[in-house]
Design a protein around this motif. Structure first.
Motif, PDB file in Angstrom:
ATOM      1  N   ASN A 100       0.833  -1.199   0.000  1.00 49.17           N
ATOM      2  CA  ASN A 100       0.000   0.000   0.000  1.00 49.17           C
ATOM      3  C   ASN A 100       0.866   1.246   0.000  1.00 49.17           C
ATOM      4  N   VAL A 101       0.551   2.145  -0.905  1.00 45.16           N
ATOM      5  CA  VAL A 101       1.272   3.408  -1.016  1.00 45.16           C
ATOM      6  C   VAL A 101       0.469   4.513  -0.343  1.00 45.16           C
ATOM      7  N   CYS A 102      -0.838   4.578  -0.653  1.00 46.60           N
ATOM      8  CA  CYS A 102      -1.667   5.627  -0.053  1.00 46.60           C
ATOM      9  C   CYS A 102      -3.077   5.100   0.178  1.00 46.60           C
ATOM     10  N   PHE A 103      -3.834   5.837   0.994  1.00 50.47           N
ATOM     11  CA  PHE A 103      -5.201   5.434   1.315  1.00 50.47           C
ATOM     12  C   PHE A 103      -6.044   6.659   1.640  1.00 50.47           C
ATOM     13  N   PHE A 104      -7.354   6.490   1.520  1.00 49.78           N
ATOM     14  CA  PHE A 104      -8.314   7.525   1.885  1.00 49.78           C
ATOM     15  C   PHE A 104      -9.105   7.019   3.077  1.00 49.78           C
ATOM     16  N   GLN A 105      -9.175   7.830   4.109  1.00 57.32           N
ATOM     17  CA  GLN A 105      -9.978   7.498   5.292  1.00 57.32           C
ATOM     18  C   GLN A 105     -11.067   8.547   5.408  1.00 57.32           C
ATOM     19  N   SER A 106     -12.313   8.124   5.279  1.00 57.36           N
ATOM     20  CA  SER A 106     -13.421   9.077   5.352  1.00 57.36           C
ATOM     21  C   SER A 106     -13.556   9.608   6.779  1.00 57.36           C
ATOM     22  N   ALA A 107     -14.143  10.762   6.901  1.00 55.86           N
ATOM     23  CA  ALA A 107     -14.327  11.365   8.223  1.00 55.86           C
ATOM     24  C   ALA A 107     -15.219  10.494   9.096  1.00 55.86           C
ATOM     25  N   GLN A 108     -16.216   9.855   8.494  1.00 59.32           N
ATOM     26  CA  GLN A 108     -17.129   9.043   9.295  1.00 59.32           C
ATOM     27  C   GLN A 108     -16.527   7.723   9.750  1.00 59.32           C
ATOM     28  N   LYS A 109     -15.431   7.284   9.139  1.00 55.69           N
ATOM     29  CA  LYS A 109     -14.832   5.987   9.486  1.00 55.69           C
ATOM     30  C   LYS A 109     -14.539   5.897  10.988  1.00 55.69           C
ATOM     31  N   PHE A 110     -13.884   6.926  11.522  1.00 53.13           N
ATOM     32  CA  PHE A 110     -13.580   6.948  12.950  1.00 53.13           C
ATOM     33  C   PHE A 110     -14.185   8.173  13.629  1.00 53.13           C
TER      34      PHE A 110
END
Length: 157
Positions: A100-110
């Motif tokens: 994995n190089v990069c990822f998107f974490q949504s605001a609602q995830k945590f």
């Protein structure tokens, strides 16, 4: 004295550790499922499988995060087409050579106030002895998209 020690010890072992939030537990369960799917696919996994899973995950996000994730997906794919989309802990991620190089974490995830674009150690963003590996995202402007495109291109090199 021994009876007292035993009762105190058994009370301590019955206490349950509640250090992980429900969201963290869900992310870990997502990762277990992802690993099972990856194991079943084996060598026949291709970029299309990962992309369809990522797009399905993006489609399930709340409207604000969904719009941002769609734009990020397009920017990442345009800037570094060699990166393969995949899910990682239930989040859209992009990998090179299986890392994995990069990822998107949504605001609602945590339940945070902003979404995050993060880079793992496989990203080639090194700048001296210290550099950022995650960026808070409130919204995306064309200037932000250009900056992200340049970061992703450098990270994937």
């Amino acid at each position: 004295m021994k009876a007292k020690q035993k009762s105190a010890k058994s009370a301590a072992t019955k206490k349950r550790y509640e250090g992980f939030t429900a969201e963290e537990k869900a992310a870990m369960q997502d990762r277990v499922q992802e690993m099972k799917v990856e194991g079943r696919r084996g060598s026949r996994a291709d970029k299309a499988d990962g992309e369809s899973e990522v797009l399905a995950k993006i489609a399930g996000l709340p409207a604000t995060d969904r719009a941002m994730a769609k734009r990020l997906h397009a920017v990442i794919q345009a800037s570094a087409p060699a990166l393969a989309p995949k899910l990682w802990y239930g989040m859209p991620a992009y990998a090179k050579d299986g890392k994995n190089v990069c990822f998107f974490q949504s605001a609602q995830k945590f339940k945070t106030r902003y979404a995050t674009l993060g880079f793992n150690d496989a990203a080639r963003l090194d700048e001296g002895n210290m550099w950022p590996t995650a960026y808070a995202l409130m919204k995306l402007t064309p200037a932000d998209e250009a900056r992200i495109g340049a970061l992703v291109k450098k990270a994937a090199s």
